[in-house]
Write a protein that holds these residues in place. Structure first.
Motif, PDB file in Angstrom:
ATOM      1  N   ASP A  19       0.834  -1.200   0.000  1.00 41.52           N
ATOM      2  CA  ASP A  19       0.000   0.000   0.000  1.00 41.52           C
ATOM      3  C   ASP A  19       0.870   1.253   0.000  1.00 41.52           C
ATOM      4  OD1 ASP A  19      -2.511  -1.239   0.032  1.00 41.52           O
ATOM      5  OD2 ASP A  19      -2.334  -1.636   2.177  1.00 41.52           O
ATOM      6  N   ALA A  20       0.400   2.254  -0.702  1.00 42.06           N
ATOM      7  CA  ALA A  20       1.057   3.561  -0.655  1.00 42.06           C
ATOM      8  C   ALA A  20       0.493   4.344   0.517  1.00 42.06           C
ATOM      9  CB  ALA A  20       0.829   4.306  -1.959  1.00 42.06           C
ATOM     10  N   ARG A  21       1.336   5.184   1.128  1.00 42.25           N
ATOM     11  CA  ARG A  21       0.876   5.979   2.268  1.00 42.25           C
ATOM     12  C   ARG A  21       0.292   7.315   1.833  1.00 42.25           C
ATOM     13  NH1 ARG A  21       5.692   6.668   6.287  1.00 42.25           N
ATOM     14  NH2 ARG A  21       6.554   7.551   4.381  1.00 42.25           N
ATOM     15  N   VAL A 214      12.853   3.004   3.555  1.00 44.46           N
ATOM     16  CA  VAL A 214      14.269   2.631   3.603  1.00 44.46           C
ATOM     17  C   VAL A 214      14.440   1.347   4.404  1.00 44.46           C
ATOM     18  CG1 VAL A 214      16.560   3.293   4.433  1.00 44.46           C
ATOM     19  CG2 VAL A 214      15.056   5.025   3.447  1.00 44.46           C
ATOM     20  N   PHE A 215      15.146   0.396   3.805  1.00 45.53           N
ATOM     21  CA  PHE A 215      15.615  -0.775   4.546  1.00 45.53           C
ATOM     22  C   PHE A 215      17.101  -0.562   4.806  1.00 45.53           C
ATOM     23  CE2 PHE A 215      11.901  -2.499   2.331  1.00 45.53           C
ATOM     24  CZ  PHE A 215      11.268  -3.187   3.345  1.00 45.53           C
ATOM     25  N   THR A 266      16.728  10.703  13.865  1.00 43.77           N
ATOM     26  CA  THR A 266      16.147  12.048  13.829  1.00 43.77           C
ATOM     27  C   THR A 266      15.829  12.466  12.397  1.00 43.77           C
ATOM     28  OG1 THR A 266      17.389  12.666  15.809  1.00 43.77           O
ATOM     29  CG2 THR A 266      16.552  14.450  14.439  1.00 43.77           C
ATOM     30  N   ILE A 267      16.744  12.161  11.486  1.00 47.25           N
ATOM     31  CA  ILE A 267      16.562  12.568  10.092  1.00 47.25           C
ATOM     32  C   ILE A 267      15.364  11.864   9.451  1.00 47.25           C
ATOM     33  CG2 ILE A 267      17.611  12.329   7.792  1.00 47.25           C
ATOM     34  CD1 ILE A 267      20.309  12.937   9.182  1.00 47.25           C
ATOM     35  N   VAL A 268      15.256  10.559   9.643  1.00 56.79           N
ATOM     36  CA  VAL A 268      14.139   9.845   9.002  1.00 56.79           C
ATOM     37  C   VAL A 268      12.808  10.246   9.622  1.00 56.79           C
ATOM     38  CG1 VAL A 268      15.573   7.909   8.276  1.00 56.79           C
ATOM     39  CG2 VAL A 268      14.417   7.806  10.493  1.00 56.79           C
ATOM     40  N   ARG A 269      12.825  10.559  10.931  1.00 57.08           N
ATOM     41  CA  ARG A 269      11.576  11.013  11.567  1.00 57.08           C
ATOM     42  C   ARG A 269      11.168  12.380  11.025  1.00 57.08           C
ATOM     43  NH1 ARG A 269      12.864  12.333  17.211  1.00 57.08           N
ATOM     44  NH2 ARG A 269      13.485  14.270  16.187  1.00 57.08           N
ATOM     45  N   ASP A 274       9.664   6.123   5.867  1.00 53.77           N
ATOM     46  CA  ASP A 274       9.271   4.822   6.417  1.00 53.77           C
ATOM     47  C   ASP A 274      10.550   3.985   6.571  1.00 53.77           C
ATOM     48  OD1 ASP A 274       7.987   2.524   7.158  1.00 53.77           O
ATOM     49  OD2 ASP A 274       7.172   2.074   5.164  1.00 53.77           O
ATOM     50  N   TYR A 275      11.127   4.039   7.762  1.00 55.62           N
ATOM     51  CA  TYR A 275      12.484   3.522   7.991  1.00 55.62           C
ATOM     52  C   TYR A 275      12.450   2.181   8.714  1.00 55.62           C
ATOM     53  CZ  TYR A 275      17.132   3.310  10.205  1.00 55.62           C
ATOM     54  OH  TYR A 275      18.369   2.923  10.641  1.00 55.62           O
ATOM     55  N   HIS A 276      13.241   1.233   8.221  1.00 57.74           N
ATOM     56  CA  HIS A 276      13.313  -0.103   8.823  1.00 57.74           C
ATOM     57  C   HIS A 276      14.787  -0.491   8.983  1.00 57.74           C
ATOM     58  CE1 HIS A 276       8.980  -0.880   8.137  1.00 57.74           C
ATOM     59  NE2 HIS A 276       9.189  -0.013   7.147  1.00 57.74           N
ATOM     60  N   ARG A 277      15.239  -0.578  10.232  1.00 59.34           N
ATOM     61  CA  ARG A 277      16.604  -1.032  10.500  1.00 59.34           C
ATOM     62  C   ARG A 277      16.580  -2.555  10.567  1.00 59.34           C
ATOM     63  NH1 ARG A 277      18.980   1.726  15.517  1.00 59.34           N
ATOM     64  NH2 ARG A 277      18.684   3.507  14.130  1.00 59.34           N
TER      65      ARG A 277
END
Length: 297
Positions: A19-21, A214-215, A266-269, A274-277
């Motif tokens: 899904d797109a946000r 981002v993965f 901080t940057i991705v927030r 949509d950040y995934h470590r």
């Protein structure tokens, strides 16, 4: 089916659409919201009638209540452009416990993530593109919808190898300019760059109204630095190797890594990414389940 596309994983994920946000601008009807107004099933808003409007879309109940003509607007549904940006710099050859064995490296993990997402997106009728980024784009395949195009992308993913220095930040700026319309941009990388350069690139992509995910691929030893004897550390992007006693630098290294991860968080927030470590010892299907479920919230 390529060896990095697991039918069991596809079966597990098939009930979880991508899904797109945010609203997308597609070329054909699909399952994603569009910023353009149309005449599909999802009501959006009323607007005043102007000469030339289709009178079949007049709301006669609104006319009965207000003695004015109103047109009912609906959200049109459209397809999605999934643009996969895969980091193919030399550091992506780093693998579990420091190995560079094929199948254990970050580049192999990235191949599985990208290939599975491409397959899922194509299966739901969306367009898929692939951008391989090192010092610049080594390969650039604009998004299209077709089975033949999916096979082309999977062939390219099967051939990618990590090599050379990273130029991901500049590649992301180029992608922001070259991807003409709104897209879901999925970046798969170890993000070995200065956080400030990533901030500028992320903000450029968001300014162009792309939905960015981002993965961030890491190996656990890159965080923990659990080495207890002198070792030779090799820069996979070309610099000379260094013989180091890890016990003399472990504390400073861990502090530097935590500062880097904190700055990145901080940057991705702030950039609404949509950040995934991800640590590459994780099952990639679990990572994709979390990613797909989170996008439904």
């Amino acid at each position: 089916m390529r060896d990095f596309i697991d039918p069991k994983v596809i079966s597990r994920l098939s009930a979880l659409p991508i899904d797109a946000r945010m609203p997308m601008i597609g070329s054909v009807s699909g399952r994603h919201r569009s910023p353009t107004r149309g005449s599909s099933l999802e009501f959006s808003e009323y607007r005043k009638y102007v000469p030339g409007d289709d009178t079949r879309r007049l709301d006669w109940r609104a006319w009965g209540r207000s003695d004015r003509f109103f047109i009912k607007e609906y959200e049109a549904d459209t397809n999605l452009r999934l643009c996969l940006i895969v980091d193919v710099s030399g550091s992506m050859n780093f693998g579990i416990d420091g190995t560079q064995e094929v199948g254990q490296r970050k580049i192999d993990y990235a191949r599985k993530l990208a290939g599975t997402l491409a397959y899922l997106a194509s299966s739901q009728g969306d367009a898929v593109g692939l951008y391989c980024a090192a010092e610049d784009f080594r390969r650039e395949i604009p998004p299209k919808r077709s089975g033949a195009h999916l096979r082309f992308i999977l062939d390219e993913l099967g051939e990618i190898e990590g090599k050379g220095e990273t130029g991901l930040a500049e590649a992301l700026h180029q992608a922001a300019e070259r991807i003409a319309q709104r897209a879901l941009v999925v970046i798969i990388s170890d993000l070995f760059l200065e956080p400030e350069s990533l901030k500028s690139a992320f903000q450029h992509l968001r300014f162009r109204k792309h939905d960015v995910a981002v993965f961030h691929l890491l190996e656990q030893n890159e965080i923990d630095f659990q080495f207890d004897r002198p070792m030779r550390f090799q820069d996979l992007e070309g610099a000379a190797p260094m013989l180091v006693d890890p016990t003399t630098i472990a504390k400073q290294y861990r502090q530097a890594v935590q500062a880097y991860l904190s700055a990145l968080t901080t940057i991705v927030r702030d950039s609404a990414i949509d950040y995934h470590r991800v640590t590459i010892a994780e099952d990639y299907s679990d990572v994709l389940v979390r990613f797909l479920l989170a996008r439904k919230l």
